[in-house]
Design an enzyme around this catalytic site. Structure first.
Site, short mmCIF file in Angstrom:
data_model
loop_
_atom_site.label_atom_id
_atom_site.label_comp_id
_atom_site.label_asym_id
_atom_site.label_seq_id
_atom_site.Cartn_x
_atom_site.Cartn_y
_atom_site.Cartn_z
N HIS A 168 0.87 -1.18 0.00
CA HIS A 168 0.00 0.00 0.00
C HIS A 168 0.91 1.23 0.00
CE1 HIS A 168 -3.72 -1.99 2.05
NE2 HIS A 168 -4.03 -1.70 0.80
N CYS A 264 -2.19 3.00 9.03
CA CYS A 264 -3.21 2.05 8.56
C CYS A 264 -4.40 1.97 9.50
CB CYS A 264 -2.63 0.63 8.46
SG CYS A 264 -1.23 0.47 7.40
N SER A 639 31.96 -15.39 -34.66
CA SER A 639 32.33 -14.00 -34.85
C SER A 639 31.22 -13.22 -34.19
CB SER A 639 32.41 -13.66 -36.33
OG SER A 639 31.21 -13.06 -36.76
N ASP A 660 29.10 -20.71 -31.47
CA ASP A 660 30.19 -20.10 -30.70
C ASP A 660 30.41 -20.95 -29.46
OD1 ASP A 660 31.37 -16.93 -30.84
OD2 ASP A 660 31.77 -18.05 -29.00
N VAL A 684 33.84 -24.32 -32.90
CA VAL A 684 33.39 -24.15 -34.28
C VAL A 684 34.10 -25.10 -35.24
CG1 VAL A 684 34.96 -22.25 -34.85
CG2 VAL A 684 32.74 -22.41 -35.99
#
Ligand code: ARG
Length: 705
Positions: A168, A264, A639, A660, A684
Site C-alpha cells: 500500500h 493504517c 564472430s 560459438d 566451431v
C-alpha cells in the site's frame, strides 16, 4: 475544540491474522495476541486523542482487517470514495464502511465493480492539499485514478509500487506538513521516483533507510508538527527533528503481523479542499485487439506481462476462446499507463506482438513528420524490427520495403513505404512517428512452435526452434542444418557465412573451404583477420604463428601474418594473389575460384589491412546489406561483432545459425525473439567437421538411392 483534526478508528475486537493477503501475514496466522493488540490499539488511540478527535466505526464480526480504517475509503471535504478491495478476504468490509460514511454525512462515490481501490491506504493527499499521490500495482488499479481526479477535483499523481513488502502507498510514503516527505524510494519504479523528485525538492524529502522502512516508519500519522509512529530509527529521527517534527512512538507490533501500523489504523476525516485545484490525471488508455493462439502460444501472457512491466495496467474487455486445437482466439484489451509516453512505449511493444489498435485511431494512418536535418530523424520516430511491417498510407495498408531492424520508415508521396537508416535520411522526407497506423501482421504461431525450446516468440518459421543447444544436442542440430544446406543448394537458394578467425584457429578452415568448393556457400562475410589467418595457414602452414599440424608455435612465427599481408599487398589483393599462383587453397582461395562474393569489414585493431578489407565502415555496412539480400540461411561462425552487424540487417524469415563456444555470445545472437534462429554452443572447428561429415553421409545415401 471545533477545528481540531478528526480521525476514524475501529476497535480491534475482531482483529486477528486469519488469512494471508500480504507478505507480512505469512507465518502469522493466529499468531497475534488479542490482549497485546488491544493494549497497543488503546495506546495509539490515547496518543491520537491527545491531539485530535477520534471517531469509531463498530467492528464487524468476521472482518478482522476492519481495524485498518485507512482502507475504508478516501475522504476529501464532504466527499468519500468508498474502497473496492482487491482481495475477497476484505470485500465484506465495504458495506460497513459505506454505511458509516453515509451516516456521517459524506457524499459517497462507488467505483465500478471489479476496479480495486483501497482508499487512503493507497491515496495520500499532499498535506498542503495541492495534489493527491495515488499508489497502484499490488492492490489499487491504475484505472481508478481518473475517477479520483474527477470526483475530488484534484490532480492525481500515480505512483507504481514494486516491492511486495510495501503493498500500500502508506507503507512507504508519508507526505508531511509544510510540503515535507518521508519515503522509501526502492518501493517505487524509476518513473515514479522521477515524478516524486520533480514535485518535492530534495531538501524537503527524506529517503528512509531500509531498516526504518521495514519497521513502518513511513506508516506515520502526521498531526501538525507531530508524527505518531510505531518506531523510528536514528537517522530518520534526526532528519525529522531538523525539519521541525516531533516523533511520538507507540508500539504496534501486533498489527505489523497483519502488515499495518499507525497510519493504517486511522483515517483522517477532515481533509480540507482547496479552491484552486483541478481534476487532472495523467493516466491514458487505449483499446487494442489481439488475435491468434493467445493461450497455447503464450501470446496473451506475453502481452499482459509487457503491459505490467511497462508500468501499465489492463482490463480484458472481451475474450473469444477458440475451441479446437487449430482455432484461434481473439481478445480486446483496455491498456492504461500512467502517462502518454508510457502508453506509447507499451503500444509500440504490443504492436510487435501483432496487436492492433481497436479504437480506430490507427486506421487514420501514421503521424508523419518531415526530416528537417539530413541524417537526423524527427524526435518521436518509430523504430523498425526484423518483422514484416505494414503502414497505412494513401495506398491502404502497405508493406514496408527493405525490412530490417533499427531503421525508421519513410513514406513517399506515392504512398510507398521503405525502411531507412537514420543516417541516410534526406531533408523533406516523411518519417513515421508514434505508434499509430503501423501493424505487424504475424502469422499465427502454433502451440507446437511455442513449445520448442526457447521458442517463446511468435513467428512463421518452425525451423528447429530458437534456443541454445547443449553439447548433446549439437549432433542433432548439425543433421538438420546439413539437410537444410543441401536443400537450399539444390533449389538454387542462398547461404551466407559470417566467419571469425576462430574458424581457422580451431582447424575449421579446410572444412569451410570444402563447403565453399561444394557450392554450399554463396556469400562470405568477415573481417580482416579471418582472411589473413586463412591465407597464413595456406601459405605458411601456421595460424597466428602456430603450426597447425603440430600445435606448437613456430620460431619467428609471430611475423607470419604480417608476411602474408605483405605478400597480398604486393599483389594488390586476394584475387590477384590467387592469380599469381601464391595462394593454393583455403577459404579465400575457394571464394576466388568459385566466384563466391565476399566482403571483409575492417576494424580498429586490424593489421595491414589487406587491400580487400573495407576500412570505410559505412561502405562495409552497405556491402554487407547488399550481399545479404535474398539470403535463405546465414551461418554465423564464431564472430561476434560481424554477426551482430549482420543480424541487424536481416529481416525475420531468414534462418540464422549461430555457433560459438561462448554461450553468452550465442544467446545474444540467437535471441532475436523469433523461432527461426538457432544457437549452437560448441567449438566451431568441431561443428564444421561434423557438418562436413554429415553432408558426405547425406550425399552417400542420396547416391545409393
Ligand atoms: N492485512 C491488511 C491488508 O493486507 C493490512 C492493511 C494495512 N493497511 C494499510 N493502509 N496499509 O490489507
Amino acid at each position: 475544540m471545533p477545528d481540531s483534526p478528526r480521525f476514524l478508528m475501529c476497535p480491534p475486537d475482531c482483529y486477528q491474522v486469519d488469512y494471508v493477503i500480504n507478505v507480512w501475514m505469512e507465518g502469522n496466522v493466529d499468531r497475534s495476541s488479542r490482549e497485546r493488540a488491544a493494549e497497543q490499539w488503546r495506546g495509539l488511540h490515547a496518543v491520537l486523542q491527545a491531539h485530535a478527535e477520534v471517531e469509531l466505526v463498530p467492528p464487524a464480526q468476521g472482518w478482522p482487517d476492519m481495524v485498518f480504517t485507512a482502507n475504508a475509503g478516501l475522504v476529501l471535504g464532504k466527499t468519500a470514495i468508498v474502497s473496492r478491495f482487491f482481495h475477497p478476504e476484505r470485500q465484506g468490509e465495504e458495506p460497513h464502511f459505506k454505511d458509516w460514511f453515509e451516516q456521517a454525512g459524506f457524499t459517497v462515490h462507488e467505483l465500478p465493480e471489479d476496479l480495486p481501490f483501497e482508499g487512503a491506504g493507497d491515496a495520500l493527499l499532499d498535506r498542503e492539499g495541492r495534489w493527491l499521490w495515488a499508489g497502484y500495482g499490488p492492490r489499487s488499479e491504475l484505472d481508478s485514478h481518473p475517477f479520483l481526479a474527477r470526483w475530488l477535483g484534484i490532480e492525481v499523481l500515480s505512483l507504481r509500487l514494486v516491492d511486495k513488502r510495501f503493498y500500500h502507498l502508506d507503507t512507504c510514503f508519508c507526505p508531511l506538513a509544510g510540503g515535507y516527505l518521508l519515503y522509501y524510494p526502492a518501493a517505487f519504479d524509476a518513473y515514479s521516483n522521477g515524478l516524486i523528485e520533480r514535485r518535492v525538492p530534495a531538501a524537503k524529502r527524506f529517503a528512509v533507510p531500509e531498516p526504518d522502512a521495514v519497521s513502518f516508519v513511513c506508516n506515520a500519522v502526521n498531526v501538525g508538527r507531530k508524527l505518531i509512529v510505531n518506531q523510528a530509527g536514528e537517522a530518520t529521527r534526526a532528519w525529522l527533528g531538523t525539519a521541525g517534527f516531533e516523533v511520538i512512538e507507540t508500539p504496534l507490533t501486533e498489527f505489523m503481523k497483519a502488515g499495518g501500523a499507525a497510519k493504517c489504523l486511522t483515517l483522517r476525516l477532515d481533509e480540507a479542499e482547496r479552491a484552486d485545484t483541478r481534476a487532472i490525471a495523467a493516466v491514458e488508455s487505449r483499446e487494442v485487439r489481439l488475435e491468434g493462439h493467445l493461450l497455447d502460444s503464450g501470446l496473451l501472457d506475453r502481452a499482459l506481462d509487457l503491459i505490467v512491466d511497462g508500468a501499465g495496467s489492463f482490463q480484458i474487455l472481451e475474450f473469444n476462446l477458440g475451441k479446437q486445437r487449430q482455432s484461434t482466439s481473439d481478445a480486446r484489451l483496455k491498456v492504461s499507463a500512467p502517462s502518454a509516453e508510457a502508453l506509447e512505449r507499451i503500444m509500440g511493444q504490443l504492436i510487435v506482438l501483432g496487436a492492433a489498435g481497436a479504437d480506430g485511431v490507427g486506421e487514420r494512418g501514421p503521424r508523419l513528420e518531415a526530416v528537417i536535418q539530413a541524417g537526423v530523424a524527427p524526435a518521436d520516430f518509430s523504430v523498425t524490427t526484423i518483422y514484416p511491417t505494414e503502414v497505412k498510407t494513401a495506398r491502404g495498408w502497405t508493406r514496408v520495403e527493405g525490412q530490417r531492424m533499427d531503421g525508421v520508415i519513410v513514406v513517399g508521396s506515392d504512398g510507398r513505404a521503405e525502411c531507412r537508416l537514420i543516417r541516410d535520411l534526406q531533408v523533406g522526407e516523411q518519417v513515421v512517428t508514434g505508434v499509430d497506423g503501423i501493424r505487424l501482421p504475424r502469422k499465427t504461431e502454433s502451440r507446437e512452435a511455442a513449445a520448442e525450446p526457447g521458442g517463446a516468440a511468435a513467428d512463421e518459421f518452425g525451423f528447429m526452434g530458437a534456443g541454445v543447444s547443449s553439447e548433446r544436442r549439437v549432433e542433432l542440430v548439425v543433421e538438420q542444418i546439413a539437410w537444410e544446406l543441401r536443400r537450399i543448394r539444390d533449389q538454387g537458394g542462398k547461404v551466407v557465412v559470417v566467419a571469425g578467425p576462430v574458424v581457422i584457429h580451431t582447424g575449421g578452415g579446410a572444412h569451410l573451404a570444402g563447403l565453399i568448393r561444394e557450392g554450399y556457400v554463396h556469400v562470405l562475410l568477415g573481417g580482416n583477420a579471418v582472411a589473413v589467418h586463412d591465407m597464413e595457414q595456406n601459405i605458411l602452414g601456421t595460424s597466428l604463428g602456430m603450426d597447425m599440424q603440430r600445435g606448437v608455435s613456430v620460431h619467428g612465427g609471430h611475423r607470419h601474418h604480417l608476411k602474408v599481408i605483405n605478400t597480398v599487398r604486393a599483389h594488390g589483393g586476394i584475387a590477384q594473389t590467387v592469380a599469381a599462383g601464391d595462394l593454393h587453397g583455403g577459404v579465400m582461395y575457394e571464394c576466388v575460384r568459385r566466384g563466391v562474393p565476399f566482403s571483409l569489414a575492417g576494424s580498429i585493431r586490424d593489421d595491414g589491412p589487406l587491400p580487400d578489407t573495407v576500412m570505410d565502415l559505412l561502405q562495409a555496412q552497405a556491402d554487407y546489406a547488399r550481399l545479404i539480400r535474398g539470403a535463405d540461411m546465414i551461418l554465423m561462425l564464431s564472430s561476434m561483432l560481424h554477426s551482430i552487424g549482420v543480424g541487424n540487417m536481416t529481416p525475420a524469415g531468414v534462418k540464422l545459425v549461430c555457433v560459438d563456444i561462448n554461450p553468452a555470445v550465442v544467446t545474444k545472437l540467437a535471441d532475436r525473439g523469433s523461432v527461426e534462429s538457432v544457437g549452437v554452443v560448441t567449438d566451431v572447428g568441431l561443428f564444421l567437421s561434423l557438418l562436413v561429415a554429415q553432408l558426405a553421409r547425406l550425399n552417400g545415401v542420396h547416391a545409393a538411392v
